[in-house]
Design a protein around this motif. Structure first.
Motif, short mmCIF file in Angstrom:
data_model
loop_
_atom_site.label_atom_id
_atom_site.label_comp_id
_atom_site.label_asym_id
_atom_site.label_seq_id
_atom_site.Cartn_x
_atom_site.Cartn_y
_atom_site.Cartn_z
N ILE A 38 18.31 55.96 16.27
CA ILE A 38 17.44 54.90 16.81
C ILE A 38 16.19 54.77 15.94
N ALA A 39 16.08 53.62 15.29
CA ALA A 39 14.92 53.36 14.43
C ALA A 39 13.70 53.05 15.30
N LEU A 77 12.10 56.80 23.10
CA LEU A 77 12.34 58.14 23.64
C LEU A 77 13.02 58.14 25.02
N SER A 78 12.56 57.20 25.89
CA SER A 78 13.10 57.23 27.26
C SER A 78 14.54 56.74 27.36
N THR A 100 13.83 58.35 16.00
CA THR A 100 12.80 58.17 14.97
C THR A 100 11.43 58.32 15.61
N ALA A 101 10.63 59.19 15.05
CA ALA A 101 9.27 59.36 15.57
C ALA A 101 8.33 59.64 14.40
N GLY A 152 18.23 64.86 17.67
CA GLY A 152 17.79 64.94 16.28
C GLY A 152 16.49 64.17 16.13
N TRP A 153 15.74 64.50 15.10
CA TRP A 153 14.45 63.81 14.87
C TRP A 153 14.47 63.22 13.47
#
Ligand SMILES: Cc1cc2nc3c(=O)[nH]c(=O)nc-3n(C[C@H](O)[C@H](O)[C@H](O)COP(=O)(O)O)c2cc1C
Length: 399
Positions: A56-57, A86-87, A104-105, A131-132
């Protein structure tokens, strides 16, 4: 030796992710990004289709380089409106068993102490499927809205990222020993303080004296993704990431990029084959090649020029409104344009592009297929041969 291909889907919590204008197509569902069912349906489809993960970008900020305003991006829903990713993850985890989630953060806008807790929470709730994607951010507008005059200088953002990751590692790996949680009803002791350590981090950017707030999650450290395309970005990826996301349009360019990342990983003392590299590829499927091709032509007719220009201007930092749509971009072959061209063209790397062609290339960087893939899902998501960092109190460097 035969190696198994890994498949990640790519989406974003918004309407117009990478295909500007396609939101107007009658079959488009991206406007439903606000509904939980959109995401849980997607997760179930991906799991049924044997995907390893959903990536997720995310961006924090608006694409306001084109014409010096965000109007084009707003008109065309170019990654705005955009909700927080995130949610989405816990509900998708609830309806799936194997699918991994690449969140993605950006580390430029949030302190590592609360961030590490957020990811540990997700690792618990997904039972070790998080995953991050570590991004340093590229939009000035994001930095300005968080009270900064401008973004930190490019390479310095990666130096900052190194220390950020060090704090996260200490919290995830070094704070709670295995066996620290006793849940001992007889003795009325839930956790054993002698097995939980303050990380005592004192660095250039962060001071974090205390303990991690979460008990160890299944993976502790999430699967680490990175997608930097610059030399410093690739270096960071080669040293830190388990999965690298690249956008190479041809086999020749992909080979070059992969060789570069693997060489850097070997120089950093890692086994270069253990890094999983994902290439960005749009595939349009149909029951036959002809049907897939017809779909593709139909989609191309929905491309929004200004939406695409807003996106490319934001990525490159170059205001493309300075050029006519059919003007050859021969005097503007900066690295930034080159990487945009490389990312979204499928033809001759020496070709001189026009903005029009770039727009079309962006929205239609696809291959047309009518194939199916038969494979087993990977229960371990994308973790492969990753060596857990040994952060213990005695090995922490003192600064
Ligand atoms: C396939 C791909 C996906 C990316 N996705 C994101 C994203 O979702 N959010 C983001 O801020 N940057 C994203 N990036 C940008 C990079 O993470 C990086 O910040 C950017 O390329 C600038 O760093 P660099 O100068 O090292 O390339 C992506 C890059 C690639 C190649």
């Amino acid at each position: 030796m035969a190696r198994e291909i890994r498949l990640n889907a790519f989406d974003m919590n918004c309407v117009g992710h990478q295909s500007p204008g396609l939101w107007a197509h009658p079959r488009d569902r991206s406007w439903q990004y606000k509904d939980l069912e959109y995401w849980t349906d997607l997760a179930k489809i991906l799991e049924r289709g044997k995907f390893d993960g959903l990536f997720i970008a995310d961006v924090l900020g608006i694409y306001d380089v084109y014409n010096g305003t965000g109007d084009a991006a707003i008109r065309q829903a170019t990654q705005v409106p955009v909700n927080d990713p995130l949610s989405l993850i816990a509900p998708m985890a609830l309806v799936t068993e194997h699918l991994g989630f690449g969140l993605t953060a950006s580390l430029s806008f949030e302190h590592p102490y609360p961030f590490a807790r957020r990811l540990s929470t997700l690792d618990h709730l997904t039972r070790g499927r998080i995953g991050w994607n570590i991004v340093t951010s590229y939009l000035e507008s994001g930095a300005r809205n968080l009270g900064q005059q401008a973004q930190t200088e490019h390479d310095a953002r990666y130096d900052y990222a190194e220390e950020y990751l060090e704090v996260c590692y200490k919290l995830w790996e070094g704070s709670w020993e295995e066996g620290a949680v006793l849940r001992d009803r007889e003795r009325r002791i839930f956790s054993d303080p002698s097995k939980i350590h303050e990380i005592r981090h004192v660095g250039k950017h962060f001071q974090v004296p205390g303990i991690h707030l979460c008990e160890p999650s299944p993976q502790r450290t999430p699967v680490l993704y990175q997608a930097g395309a610059s030399s410093r970005g690739k270096q960071f990826a080669a040293e830190q990431a388990e999965c690298v996301f690249v956008a190479a349009p041809s086999k020749v360019l992909l080979k070059k990029t992969v060789a570069d990342i693997r060489r850097r990983a070997a120089e950093a003392g890692r086994d270069p084959r253990k890094i999983l590299i994902f290439n960005l590829q749009t595939v349009i499927v149909g029951e036959t090649d002809a049907k897939a091709k017809a779909k593709f032509d139909d989609y191309k007719s929905y491309v929004s020029y200004e939406g695409a220009m807003a996106l490319i201007s934001g990525w490159t930092g170059i205001d493309f409104s300075r050029f006519q749509p059919d003007e050859p971009l021969k005097h503007v072959h900066t690295n930034a344009i080159q990487s945009a061209v490389e990312a979204f063209s499928t033809a001759d790397p020496n070709k001189v592009w026009t903005p029009n062609e770039l727009a079309l290339g962006l929205a239609s960087a696809a291959s047309v297929r009518c194939s199916s893939v038969a494979r087993k899902p990977s229960p371990t998501c994308c973790r492969s041969g990753w060596k857990r960092p040994t952060w213990t109190v005695s090995t922490w460097p003192t600064r």
